[in-house]
Design an enzyme around this catalytic site. Sequence first.
Site, mmCIF file in Angstrom:
data_model
loop_
_atom_site.group_PDB
_atom_site.id
_atom_site.type_symbol
_atom_site.label_atom_id
_atom_site.label_comp_id
_atom_site.label_asym_id
_atom_site.label_seq_id
_atom_site.Cartn_x
_atom_site.Cartn_y
_atom_site.Cartn_z
ATOM 1 N N HIS A 50 78.676 -12.852 -62.218
ATOM 2 C CA HIS A 50 78.053 -14.146 -61.922
ATOM 3 C C HIS A 50 77.573 -14.867 -63.171
ATOM 4 O O HIS A 50 77.730 -16.083 -63.295
ATOM 5 C CB HIS A 50 76.871 -13.911 -60.976
ATOM 6 C CG HIS A 50 76.193 -15.157 -60.507
ATOM 7 N ND1 HIS A 50 76.727 -15.976 -59.532
ATOM 8 C CD2 HIS A 50 75.009 -15.735 -60.866
ATOM 9 C CE1 HIS A 50 75.914 -16.999 -59.305
ATOM 10 N NE2 HIS A 50 74.861 -16.879 -60.112
ATOM 11 N N ASP A 106 81.939 -11.583 -58.794
ATOM 12 C CA ASP A 106 80.599 -12.146 -58.607
ATOM 13 C C ASP A 106 79.959 -11.484 -57.390
ATOM 14 O O ASP A 106 80.437 -11.626 -56.264
ATOM 15 C CB ASP A 106 80.710 -13.664 -58.396
ATOM 16 C CG ASP A 106 79.356 -14.364 -58.384
ATOM 17 O OD1 ASP A 106 78.325 -13.683 -58.210
ATOM 18 O OD2 ASP A 106 79.332 -15.601 -58.534
ATOM 19 N N CYS A 109 75.582 -21.811 -60.638
ATOM 20 C CA CYS A 109 75.119 -21.320 -59.347
ATOM 21 C C CYS A 109 74.575 -22.453 -58.481
ATOM 22 O O CYS A 109 75.267 -23.431 -58.239
ATOM 23 C CB CYS A 109 74.092 -20.220 -59.563
ATOM 24 S SG CYS A 109 73.664 -19.313 -58.053
#
Length: 455
Positions: free
Chosen positions: A394, A359, A267
């Site tokens: 995610h 995601d 991320c």
Amino acid sequence: MVLRLIARQRSAVVWAHLRSRHWWDTIVPDFRRSLVMSRTPPIVSVLPTRGLVDEKFKVLVENLPPGRPVTVRSLHRSEDDHYWEAFGFYTSDHRGTVNVSKDQSVGGTYTGKEPMGLLWSMCPVPGSRKGFRLRKSDVCSPMLVNISVHSGHEGFRDQAPLASVLIERWYMAPGVKRIDVRERGLKGTLFLPPGPGPFPGILDLWGGGGGLVEYRSALLASHGFATMSLDYLSCGQPVFTYAETAFNFIKDHPQVVADRVGIVALCIGSLPALYLATDSTVVKPCCTVCISCFAIYPSDRVVAGSFEELTSISGNVPVDENNHEMWKYVGLEIMSGSPKKANTGKLTTPLLLVTGCDDQNAPSVEMAEDITQTMRAAGNDHLLSRLDYPDTGHLIEPPFSPHFRSTKFVTADKRKVMILWGGQTKPHSDAQEDSWKKILSFLQQHLCSSLNAKL
């Protein structure tokens, strides 16, 4: 006497007739087998009982009556005293066995032939509070999982198990060293593989949750990489400079090969990772892995290294039907505003992007496509590798980690929210297993192949 002799002769004829029809050869052995099973309690065995978390195991249940419905269950008590379980519904075969690696589960938390379903489908036991995430904090101790077998498919939680065994799942292999790093103003943990080295090195950068997250670093060290996890969100200094300092710390370590250091990021950890790979004049990683990539700078404050803005999103955050916040759309809005982006056109070393196509926390799909176009225009797209996984969210973790579509999250401005991460359990779990193998292969190729040639 004559009558008795006639009776015996008739009996002998009957037995001869039955044996000629193979009755004795088929029924009696099954009877004997059932008799033995009735006297021998069921057993459940797991091989190996002690192994790394990314290592597969085999679960075998024996000494059951043939054709018996049973439930095979896993149960884990987490470090925060919550209970997690997974279970499958099976029927024993004609030998009275259930082989989880080969047999079909017809119900439970997973279905079909799923050798590792007892781990990746784990969820909180009924009655638990919602929104928790299962993560290992103390990597020096194993994850303990009880594997048990229960009679029937209903009410198994209310009955004593027919048999059970306790197994250990480790992030740290025997001989891996854990070292606290508090030098050069850093807050991190270095994990060194067994042996004298030298080893290829990795800087491990997590996402917006912050803190010092060690379990992936410990597992990478168990696969031969000297790996440092880094707490960079609370460093109190420009993050990019801080990341350069951490990278140099690994590179300068006497048990690390100085020119064989890469980065693994998740991320917003992709921001400092790609900065080091593109714009830094101080360091140059040999390769970079970005999982669920977020590589846009929404303001000059973030460019300068203040990341609080990225983890204190407030205002008009879209929510789903369950009131779970979908930060992906905030990221898309930032992208549409022509923000400063990581200049991947300047990359000179290999980059691997791992992306979940569902995601809901970051625009990682759009980000991966943007990076692809940028690198293609710059003529360096030969350095790019992409792994795109449908129905995957995610939080792409190491193999057999439970899937979390949504969990509780505390933002930097202290808001307590439910975050939607995305993904569907089965495809997400498959993606975790597949991507981990390919991440390790990527790191081996770019950090170890030339090193082995030197040695």
